[in-house]
Design an enzyme around this catalytic site. Structure first.
Site, PDB file in Angstrom:
ATOM      1  N   ARG A   1     -19.974  16.634  52.723  1.00  0.00           N
ATOM      2  CA  ARG A   1     -18.691  16.038  53.116  1.00  0.00           C
ATOM      3  C   ARG A   1     -18.553  15.838  54.622  1.00  0.00           C
ATOM      4  NH1 ARG A   1     -14.203  17.161  49.945  1.00  0.00           N
ATOM      5  NH2 ARG A   1     -15.359  18.981  49.239  1.00  0.00           N
TER       6      ARG A   1
ATOM      7  N   CYS B   1      -5.515   4.012  31.670  1.00  0.00           N
ATOM      8  CA  CYS B   1      -4.570   4.436  30.643  1.00  0.00           C
ATOM      9  C   CYS B   1      -4.551   5.962  30.517  1.00  0.00           C
ATOM     10  CB  CYS B   1      -4.964   3.766  29.338  1.00  0.00           C
ATOM     11  SG  CYS B   1      -3.655   3.827  28.152  1.00  0.00           S
ATOM     12  N   GLU B   2      -4.161   6.623  31.560  1.00  0.00           N
ATOM     13  CA  GLU B   2      -4.061   8.092  31.596  1.00  0.00           C
ATOM     14  C   GLU B   2      -2.942   8.463  32.560  1.00  0.00           C
ATOM     15  OE1 GLU B   2      -6.133  10.538  30.182  1.00  0.00           O
ATOM     16  OE2 GLU B   2      -7.721   9.235  29.415  1.00  0.00           O
TER      17      GLU B   2
ATOM     18  N   TYR C   1      -8.454  17.164  41.319  1.00  0.00           N
ATOM     19  CA  TYR C   1      -8.076  18.357  42.105  1.00  0.00           C
ATOM     20  C   TYR C   1      -6.661  18.247  42.669  1.00  0.00           C
ATOM     21  CZ  TYR C   1     -13.194  17.817  42.642  1.00  0.00           C
ATOM     22  OH  TYR C   1     -14.523  17.592  42.442  1.00  0.00           O
TER      23      TYR C   1
ATOM     24  N   GLU D   1     -26.858  22.709  54.213  1.00  0.00           N
ATOM     25  CA  GLU D   1     -26.793  21.563  53.286  1.00  0.00           C
ATOM     26  C   GLU D   1     -25.435  20.871  53.354  1.00  0.00           C
ATOM     27  OE1 GLU D   1     -27.367  23.334  49.512  1.00  0.00           O
ATOM     28  OE2 GLU D   1     -29.453  23.802  49.864  1.00  0.00           O
TER      29      GLU D   1
ATOM     30  N   TYR E   1     -17.830  12.019  47.931  1.00  0.00           N
ATOM     31  CA  TYR E   1     -17.326  12.242  46.567  1.00  0.00           C
ATOM     32  C   TYR E   1     -16.322  11.163  46.153  1.00  0.00           C
ATOM     33  CZ  TYR E   1     -19.434  16.682  47.828  1.00  0.00           C
ATOM     34  OH  TYR E   1     -20.310  17.643  48.272  1.00  0.00           O
TER      35      TYR E   1
ATOM     36  N   ARG F   1     -10.741  12.079  42.972  1.00  0.00           N
ATOM     37  CA  ARG F   1     -10.399  13.374  43.581  1.00  0.00           C
ATOM     38  C   ARG F   1      -8.935  13.776  43.356  1.00  0.00           C
ATOM     39  NH1 ARG F   1     -10.676  14.529  48.318  1.00  0.00           N
ATOM     40  NH2 ARG F   1     -11.680  16.544  48.066  1.00  0.00           N
TER      41      ARG F   1
HETATM   42  N1  LLP Z   1     -25.169  22.374  48.490  1.00  0.00           N
HETATM   43  C1  LLP Z   1     -24.836  22.698  47.229  1.00  0.00           C
HETATM   44  C2  LLP Z   1     -25.740  23.538  46.454  1.00  0.00           C
HETATM   45  C3  LLP Z   1     -23.629  22.226  46.670  1.00  0.00           C
HETATM   46  O1  LLP Z   1     -23.294  22.587  45.440  1.00  0.00           O
HETATM   47  C4  LLP Z   1     -22.780  21.385  47.437  1.00  0.00           C
HETATM   48  C5  LLP Z   1     -21.531  20.871  46.871  1.00  0.00           C
HETATM   49  C6  LLP Z   1     -23.197  21.063  48.754  1.00  0.00           C
HETATM   50  C7  LLP Z   1     -24.383  21.581  49.242  1.00  0.00           C
HETATM   51  C8  LLP Z   1     -22.395  20.167  49.660  1.00  0.00           C
HETATM   52  O2  LLP Z   1     -21.138  20.671  49.909  1.00  0.00           O
HETATM   53  P1  LLP Z   1     -20.158  20.036  51.019  1.00  0.00           P
HETATM   54  O3  LLP Z   1     -20.785  20.216  52.371  1.00  0.00           O
HETATM   55  O4  LLP Z   1     -19.986  18.592  50.701  1.00  0.00           O
HETATM   56  O5  LLP Z   1     -18.911  20.812  50.849  1.00  0.00           O
HETATM   57  N2  LLP Z   1     -16.437  16.877  44.340  1.00  0.00           N
HETATM   58  C9  LLP Z   1     -15.807  17.844  45.216  1.00  0.00           C
HETATM   59  C10 LLP Z   1     -16.819  18.663  45.998  1.00  0.00           C
HETATM   60  C11 LLP Z   1     -17.774  19.450  45.126  1.00  0.00           C
HETATM   61  C12 LLP Z   1     -18.877  20.142  45.918  1.00  0.00           C
HETATM   62  C13 LLP Z   1     -19.946  20.641  45.021  1.00  0.00           C
HETATM   63  N3  LLP Z   1     -21.101  21.153  45.713  1.00  0.00           N
HETATM   64  C14 LLP Z   1     -14.788  17.105  46.097  1.00  0.00           C
HETATM   65  O6  LLP Z   1     -14.572  15.907  45.903  1.00  0.00           O
HETATM   66  O7  LLP Z   1     -14.146  17.719  46.952  1.00  0.00           O
END
Ligand code: LLP
Length: 412
Positions: A271, A337-338, A310, A268, A366, A306
């Protein structure tokens, strides 16, 4: 700076700022590279694009054309995937605290389903007696580029703790469920190649114990996403070819030696597919010489959260000043305003002037997906570069979008 041979300055002039630009060619390249890294003659693999990273239907459709299904986390994401032409059987719903309404919608849509906990099974059984059930398993540890995006381990809210996972499958078995799958998502933004085969091995061993105990086999094992991209500083490219071949090796060994059946391997990624295809174009509004030096931009954490959330650092390019060698440390902030509305502190950049175009790269994942309208700064437009042409795929938000939803009672 050029984005797929189009001048960023021209794009900003034509579509205004702040603006997200996506290079669709780059998304296709990423999709091909990842797919070929996990290709095997012996193991059936299936790829599901994690829609949460960038849910624009044009992006989802593009990835569908590249042979990807979708991983969706809400019924509305399922709706987007279906509208983009993805078949229900190519959609996997991986929720969190799935409500009865969510589960009803998923059952109606006929997609695959991964349950986040045993209590989700209780709710599902109130709706239907499914033929197949899969659980997200928390293997007890994980990793993440930032602590906040480590989606497994003892601090994470996700999945069934691995020690209890057999109870979840036992409950499903007793309820008459015949077919099973398993899922894990052990963190996001990871650049360490060994993490992926190591965690996959751990999950397969956990499944081996469950199979032994209950006599069940698994039709698929989903190892989630998490493949990182380089952002800033010491970050390097993830060697996806190595990740793929090591994972396939582990998978083959384990399915040959454990009584888990002959599952397909599911992935899955989010990013990795879209992250480096996105650019946030924003203009310098003004400067402040305070206790520190600030440059204010027309994008803020409302546009890209982001860094505030983070402390993530993205590469930052100043258009037409790419080759300047004299650099000055500056804090870049937005109009919100933060105090946390800061993209970077003390970043060495060329001398900025009012109106300069600043390009924040690696923002395809994201970015827009997590944008918001705090302070009533409205969401930007999105532009895709397709076959050398820039096409607006989301128009800039306007206040009438807001007023359309508002019910304003006459106050006496
Ligand atoms: N599958 C599930 C069940 C997930 O929870 C996620 C991401 C993915 C797949 C995809 O993950 P990736 O391949 O994108 O790492 N907002 C954060 C990232 C949070 C990811 C949450 N779950 C950021 O901006 O880095």
């Amino acid at each position: 700076m050029q984005i797929n041979r189009l001048d960023a300055g021209e794009l900003a002039k034509k579509f205004g700022t702040p603006l997200y630009v996506y290079d669709f060619e780059r998304i296709k390249d990423n999709a091909r590279r990842l797919k070929s890294a996990f290709y095997s003659d012996e193991i059936k693999t299936a790829l599901f694009y994690s829609v949460k990273a960038n849910s624009h239907p044009a992006v989802v459709h593009l990835l569908k054309e590249c042979g990807y299904g979708c991983d969706c986390v809400s019924p509305n994401e399922i709706e987007i995937a279906l509208k983009a032409g993805v078949k229900p059987s190519d959609i996997i719903y991986v929720g969190n605290y799935e409500s009865l309404e969510d589960l009803n919608a998923v059952v109606r849509a006929g997609t695959k389903l991964v349950l986040d906990d045993i209590n989700s099974l209780d709710r599902l059984l109130r709706i239907t007696r499914p033929e197949m059930v899969s659980f997200r398993i928390n293997p007890g540890k994980g990793q993440g580029k930032y602590e906040q995006i480590n989606t497994a381990g003892i601090k994470a809210k996700f999945g069934v703790p691995h020690e209890k996972a057999w109870l979840a499958y036992e409950k499903a078995l007793k309820a008459g469920v015949k077919r099973f799958g398993a899922h894990m998502m052990a963190g996001s933004g990871i650049l360490e190649e060994e993490h992926f085969p190591r965690m996959l091995e751990l999950l397969l061993d956990i499944l081996g114990q469950i199979s032994q105990k209950l006599g069940i086999t698994f039709e698929f094992v989903d190892m989630g996403g998490g493949f990182g991209i380089p952002y800033y500083g010491d970050d390097h490219d993830l060697d996806i070819q190595q990740v793929g071949s090591e994972c396939l090796k582990v998978f083959k060994n384990k399915i040959d030696s454990l009584p888990i059946g002959k599952p397909a391997l599911h992935l899955e990624p989010g990013r990795y597919l879209v992250g480096d295809a996105g650019y946030l174009l924003t203009r310098v509004i003004g400067f402040k010489e305070s206790y520190q030096n600030f440059a204010g931009l027309d994008a803020g954490f409302n546009t890209l959260i982001r860094s505030a959330l983070y402390k993530a650092q993205h590469p930052i390019i100043v258009h037409n000043k790419e080759n300047e060698t004299e650099l000055f440390p500056i804090n870049l902030c937005g109009q919100i305003c933060e105090n946390t509305d800061i993209f970077t502190v003390g970043r060495p950049l060329p001398k900025l002037t009012e109106g300069d175009l600043v390009i924040i790269t690696q923002t395809g994942a994201y970015g827009y997906a997590m944008s918001m309208t705090y302070n009533h700064r409205l969401r930007p437009s999105e532009v895709a570069i397709i076959n050398g042409q820039a096409v607006e795929i989301t128009r800039r938000e306007v206040m009438s979008d807001y007023w359309n939803r508002i019910k304003y009672p006459k106050v006496q």
